[in-house]
Design a protein around this motif. Sequence first.
Motif, PDB file in Angstrom:
ATOM      1  N   LYS A  49      32.385  42.296  50.141  1.00 33.94           N
ATOM      2  CA  LYS A  49      32.422  42.009  48.709  1.00 33.94           C
ATOM      3  C   LYS A  49      33.254  43.063  47.976  1.00 33.94           C
ATOM      4  CE  LYS A  49      28.300  41.576  47.111  1.00 33.94           C
ATOM      5  NZ  LYS A  49      26.957  41.278  46.580  1.00 33.94           N
ATOM      6  N   THR A  50      33.141  44.318  48.375  1.00 35.36           N
ATOM      7  CA  THR A  50      33.931  45.384  47.772  1.00 35.36           C
ATOM      8  C   THR A  50      35.418  45.166  48.044  1.00 35.36           C
ATOM      9  OG1 THR A  50      32.103  46.944  47.984  1.00 35.36           O
ATOM     10  CG2 THR A  50      34.315  47.884  47.737  1.00 35.36           C
ATOM     11  N   ARG A  51      35.748  44.783  49.288  1.00 34.15           N
ATOM     12  CA  ARG A  51      37.148  44.515  49.638  1.00 34.15           C
ATOM     13  C   ARG A  51      37.699  43.354  48.802  1.00 34.15           C
ATOM     14  NH1 ARG A  51      40.374  41.239  51.932  1.00 34.15           N
ATOM     15  NH2 ARG A  51      38.761  39.769  52.528  1.00 34.15           N
ATOM     16  N   ILE A  52      36.893  42.318  48.626  1.00 32.31           N
ATOM     17  CA  ILE A  52      37.319  41.161  47.834  1.00 32.31           C
ATOM     18  C   ILE A  52      37.566  41.588  46.378  1.00 32.31           C
ATOM     19  CG2 ILE A  52      36.533  38.952  46.871  1.00 32.31           C
ATOM     20  CD1 ILE A  52      35.107  38.496  49.625  1.00 32.31           C
ATOM     21  N   ALA A  53      36.668  42.394  45.833  1.00 32.78           N
ATOM     22  CA  ALA A  53      36.826  42.858  44.445  1.00 32.78           C
ATOM     23  C   ALA A  53      38.091  43.709  44.287  1.00 32.78           C
ATOM     24  CB  ALA A  53      35.590  43.650  44.019  1.00 32.78           C
ATOM     25  N   ASP A  54      38.328  44.595  45.239  1.00 33.09           N
ATOM     26  CA  ASP A  54      39.522  45.441  45.162  1.00 33.09           C
ATOM     27  C   ASP A  54      40.801  44.609  45.252  1.00 33.09           C
ATOM     28  OD1 ASP A  54      37.875  47.645  44.949  1.00 33.09           O
ATOM     29  OD2 ASP A  54      38.107  48.259  47.060  1.00 33.09           O
ATOM     30  N   THR A  55      40.815  43.647  46.150  1.00 30.44           N
ATOM     31  CA  THR A  55      41.991  42.789  46.312  1.00 30.44           C
ATOM     32  C   THR A  55      42.209  41.930  45.064  1.00 30.44           C
ATOM     33  OG1 THR A  55      41.589  42.751  48.690  1.00 30.44           O
ATOM     34  CG2 THR A  55      43.083  41.082  47.822  1.00 30.44           C
ATOM     35  N   TYR A  56      41.114  41.471  44.472  1.00 30.73           N
ATOM     36  CA  TYR A  56      41.199  40.673  43.247  1.00 30.73           C
ATOM     37  C   TYR A  56      41.814  41.503  42.112  1.00 30.73           C
ATOM     38  CZ  TYR A  56      39.732  37.950  39.181  1.00 30.73           C
ATOM     39  OH  TYR A  56      39.710  37.242  38.008  1.00 30.73           O
ATOM     40  N   LYS A  57      41.398  42.768  42.000  1.00 26.90           N
ATOM     41  CA  LYS A  57      41.961  43.640  40.952  1.00 26.90           C
ATOM     42  C   LYS A  57      43.473  43.791  41.127  1.00 26.90           C
ATOM     43  CE  LYS A  57      37.821  46.427  40.296  1.00 26.90           C
ATOM     44  NZ  LYS A  57      37.195  47.737  40.573  1.00 26.90           N
ATOM     45  N   LEU A  58      43.909  43.955  42.364  1.00 30.98           N
ATOM     46  CA  LEU A  58      45.349  44.077  42.629  1.00 30.98           C
ATOM     47  C   LEU A  58      46.083  42.780  42.268  1.00 30.98           C
ATOM     48  CD1 LEU A  58      45.294  45.978  46.044  1.00 30.98           C
ATOM     49  CD2 LEU A  58      46.019  46.878  43.815  1.00 30.98           C
ATOM     50  N   ALA A  59      45.472  41.640  42.595  1.00 31.86           N
ATOM     51  CA  ALA A  59      46.103  40.350  42.286  1.00 31.86           C
ATOM     52  C   ALA A  59      46.208  40.149  40.775  1.00 31.86           C
ATOM     53  CB  ALA A  59      45.309  39.220  42.930  1.00 31.86           C
ATOM     54  N   ILE A  60      45.166  40.516  40.044  1.00 26.41           N
ATOM     55  CA  ILE A  60      45.182  40.372  38.582  1.00 26.41           C
ATOM     56  C   ILE A  60      46.236  41.300  37.966  1.00 26.41           C
ATOM     57  CG2 ILE A  60      43.810  40.812  36.484  1.00 26.41           C
ATOM     58  CD1 ILE A  60      43.202  38.141  37.914  1.00 26.41           C
ATOM     59  N   ALA A  61      46.379  42.497  38.524  1.00 33.54           N
ATOM     60  CA  ALA A  61      47.415  43.415  38.026  1.00 33.54           C
ATOM     61  C   ALA A  61      48.804  42.802  38.225  1.00 33.54           C
ATOM     62  CB  ALA A  61      47.317  44.759  38.753  1.00 33.54           C
ATOM     63  N   GLU A  62      49.017  42.115  39.340  1.00 27.53           N
ATOM     64  CA  GLU A  62      50.294  41.428  39.582  1.00 27.53           C
ATOM     65  C   GLU A  62      50.482  40.288  38.574  1.00 27.53           C
ATOM     66  OE1 GLU A  62      52.856  41.704  41.884  1.00 27.53           O
ATOM     67  OE2 GLU A  62      52.034  43.625  42.535  1.00 27.53           O
ATOM     68  N   CYS A  63      49.385  39.595  38.256  1.00 24.76           N
ATOM     69  CA  CYS A  63      49.474  38.471  37.315  1.00 24.76           C
ATOM     70  C   CYS A  63      49.850  38.938  35.905  1.00 24.76           C
ATOM     71  CB  CYS A  63      48.143  37.723  37.259  1.00 24.76           C
ATOM     72  SG  CYS A  63      47.752  36.823  38.781  1.00 24.76           S
ATOM     73  N   LYS A  64      49.398  40.127  35.540  1.00 22.87           N
ATOM     74  CA  LYS A  64      49.672  40.643  34.193  1.00 22.87           C
ATOM     75  C   LYS A  64      51.154  40.872  33.964  1.00 22.87           C
ATOM     76  CE  LYS A  64      45.216  42.744  33.273  1.00 22.87           C
ATOM     77  NZ  LYS A  64      44.446  43.977  33.064  1.00 22.87           N
ATOM     78  N   GLU A  65      51.922  40.989  35.029  1.00 28.42           N
ATOM     79  CA  GLU A  65      53.366  41.190  34.899  1.00 28.42           C
ATOM     80  C   GLU A  65      54.087  39.888  34.556  1.00 28.42           C
ATOM     81  OE1 GLU A  65      54.854  43.057  38.422  1.00 28.42           O
ATOM     82  OE2 GLU A  65      53.480  44.752  38.243  1.00 28.42           O
ATOM     83  N   GLN A  66      53.383  38.771  34.648  1.00 26.19           N
ATOM     84  CA  GLN A  66      53.991  37.467  34.364  1.00 26.19           C
ATOM     85  C   GLN A  66      53.683  37.037  32.936  1.00 26.19           C
ATOM     86  OE1 GLN A  66      53.286  34.561  37.364  1.00 26.19           O
ATOM     87  NE2 GLN A  66      53.435  36.049  39.020  1.00 26.19           N
TER      88      GLN A  66
END
Length: 194
Positions: A30-47
């Motif tokens: 669950k921690t790994r999923i949360a960390d990966t999700y944060k990285l994905a959202i940071a990538e989305c903010k660039e769009q």
Amino acid sequence: MRTLPLLLACLMAAPALAGDAVAEAYNAEKTRIADTYKLAIAECKEQRGAHHKQCKKTADRARQDSLKMASRERDAALKCRNSCGLVTEVKQQERDGDSTGVGVVGGGVAGAVIGRQIAGSDASSSTKNVATAIGAVGGALLGKKIEEKARRHKVWQVSFRLYNGEVAHAEFNEDPGMQPGDKVAVKDGKLMKR
């Protein structure tokens, strides 16, 4: 934006429950999923605009799917924690075959004949007997080794960790088609993929 597919692939990856306790592995996942999700959202903010909304929607869906997968894996692990687990290592080895005795007998007879001939016809009977005995023993040992080499075969040793933390090993005479990370179960004393 090239990293987003990689992040989503990591987010969608199956959880790895290979620890001492199923709950610890589930929490780590669950921690790994949360960390990966944060990285994905940071990538989305660039769009911008519609791309941003679609990117966030994709990341949210990947996170939910990963959490469901982790919960299913946790539940399955709890049901079979003493008989299910993950492959940790696969090694291939060559082994000498077992001797059936044919090599020993054949080698012994051939060695005795050769030993007697080496002693020669003009040797005393005790010399011939000693040479015959030495030839028989040497021939038997050599015949056994030759037979073992002729019966040489490959084996695959699979190490795996059960969800209860126990480490175990299985050996196959044929390639089991397993690799580290594969989910396995022990059924009727045999290791098989799940």
